[in-house]
Design a protein around this motif. Sequence first.
Motif, mmCIF file in Angstrom:
data_model
loop_
_atom_site.group_PDB
_atom_site.id
_atom_site.type_symbol
_atom_site.label_atom_id
_atom_site.label_comp_id
_atom_site.label_asym_id
_atom_site.label_seq_id
_atom_site.Cartn_x
_atom_site.Cartn_y
_atom_site.Cartn_z
ATOM 1 N N LEU A 1 0.840 -1.189 0.000
ATOM 2 C CA LEU A 1 0.000 0.000 0.000
ATOM 3 C C LEU A 1 0.880 1.246 0.000
ATOM 4 O O LEU A 1 1.972 1.254 0.570
ATOM 5 C CB LEU A 1 -0.912 0.011 1.222
ATOM 6 N N SER A 2 0.394 2.282 -0.621
ATOM 7 C CA SER A 2 1.119 3.547 -0.619
ATOM 8 C C SER A 2 1.155 4.100 0.807
ATOM 9 O O SER A 2 0.322 3.756 1.653
ATOM 10 C CB SER A 2 0.434 4.551 -1.555
ATOM 11 N N HIS A 3 2.124 4.949 1.062
ATOM 12 C CA HIS A 3 2.323 5.506 2.395
ATOM 13 C C HIS A 3 1.051 6.152 2.944
ATOM 14 O O HIS A 3 0.717 5.997 4.116
ATOM 15 C CB HIS A 3 3.478 6.511 2.372
ATOM 16 N N ASP A 4 0.326 6.891 2.099
ATOM 17 C CA ASP A 4 -0.880 7.573 2.574
ATOM 18 C C ASP A 4 -1.998 6.603 2.951
ATOM 19 O O ASP A 4 -2.885 6.967 3.722
ATOM 20 C CB ASP A 4 -1.373 8.595 1.542
ATOM 21 N N ARG A 5 -1.956 5.374 2.460
ATOM 22 C CA ARG A 5 -2.976 4.373 2.814
ATOM 23 C C ARG A 5 -2.497 3.438 3.920
ATOM 24 O O ARG A 5 -3.238 2.566 4.356
ATOM 25 C CB ARG A 5 -3.350 3.549 1.578
ATOM 26 N N ALA A 6 -1.257 3.605 4.370
ATOM 27 C CA ALA A 6 -0.671 2.703 5.364
ATOM 28 C C ALA A 6 -0.463 3.400 6.702
ATOM 29 O O ALA A 6 0.541 3.202 7.367
ATOM 30 C CB ALA A 6 0.641 2.145 4.830
ATOM 31 N N GLN A 7 -1.407 4.220 7.077
ATOM 32 C CA GLN A 7 -1.297 4.972 8.321
ATOM 33 C C GLN A 7 -1.904 4.186 9.495
ATOM 34 O O GLN A 7 -2.951 3.553 9.343
ATOM 35 C CB GLN A 7 -2.010 6.313 8.189
ATOM 36 N N THR B 1 -4.069 3.202 12.529
ATOM 37 C CA THR B 1 -5.425 3.615 12.877
ATOM 38 C C THR B 1 -6.014 2.673 13.912
ATOM 39 O O THR B 1 -5.593 1.526 14.044
ATOM 40 C CB THR B 1 -6.305 3.685 11.609
ATOM 41 N N VAL C 1 -11.603 1.106 11.099
ATOM 42 C CA VAL C 1 -11.605 0.408 9.812
ATOM 43 C C VAL C 1 -12.540 -0.808 9.846
ATOM 44 O O VAL C 1 -12.442 -1.702 9.018
ATOM 45 C CB VAL C 1 -10.175 -0.008 9.372
ATOM 46 N N PRO D 1 -2.447 -0.860 7.849
ATOM 47 C CA PRO D 1 -2.625 -1.541 6.562
ATOM 48 C C PRO D 1 -1.286 -1.592 5.824
ATOM 49 O O PRO D 1 -0.517 -0.622 5.846
ATOM 50 C CB PRO D 1 -3.643 -0.660 5.832
ATOM 51 N N GLU E 1 -2.058 -5.243 -0.059
ATOM 52 C CA GLU E 1 -3.429 -5.517 -0.493
ATOM 53 C C GLU E 1 -3.448 -6.431 -1.709
ATOM 54 O O GLU E 1 -2.492 -6.495 -2.482
ATOM 55 C CB GLU E 1 -4.177 -4.234 -0.814
ATOM 56 N N VAL F 1 -6.858 -6.923 2.653
ATOM 57 C CA VAL F 1 -5.654 -6.245 3.109
ATOM 58 C C VAL F 1 -5.010 -7.050 4.231
ATOM 59 O O VAL F 1 -5.696 -7.568 5.108
ATOM 60 C CB VAL F 1 -5.987 -4.816 3.608
#
Length: 188
Positions: free
Chosen positions: A99-105, A107, A112, A126, A129, A136
């Motif tokens: 996953l890109s950095h912005d989607r791998a934060q 949480t 989720v 995350p 995927e 995921v």
Amino acid sequence: MSTESRYDAYEADLWNRLASLLPSAEDAENFRDCREIGEQEAGLWLLTQRLLEHRIPIGDTTRAEIEVLAEQWGERLARHDEIASCVGDSGQDASVRLLSHDRAQPTDPAAVGITNAVLEGLLVVPWIECPRCGRVLARVHALEPWGDLRYLASYYIVWLPHDAVGSEPELFAETDLHSAFDLLLTCP
């Protein structure tokens, strides 16, 4: 075949497949030797350095396999940026991808859609995927007293981050990363 011996066979095959990517027979032999003598960390360093130096393209699935291998050997944080920086092979279909950095934060699990009492007070990150089914694989971390994520994951979880019927998250112990990754690879 036991889960442990299945993983050992998978890892041996993976090291051989990754060795075949290296630019020289000497590099490939050195990489394999690192595994044989128990210096997997040095092998992962050699692999990522040669892939970057020689701009050897790798597919998304291979990139994810290297990242999981690095996680298994405690090298994910040290190798992540290098793995992510490797040249992509646009001709290879991805069965899974980082996953890109912005989607791998990090949480809260409830944010989720994951409700499991075991995960209370932990954070879900995350990670990988399956673009075909949307599932995921995430790392689950505790927080250190100073606020950073604990270095090693406490659990791994595979889930469908949508409100899909019958998509119960599957939780894996921190020692069972391979089973979690294997589940992600077996797209329904």
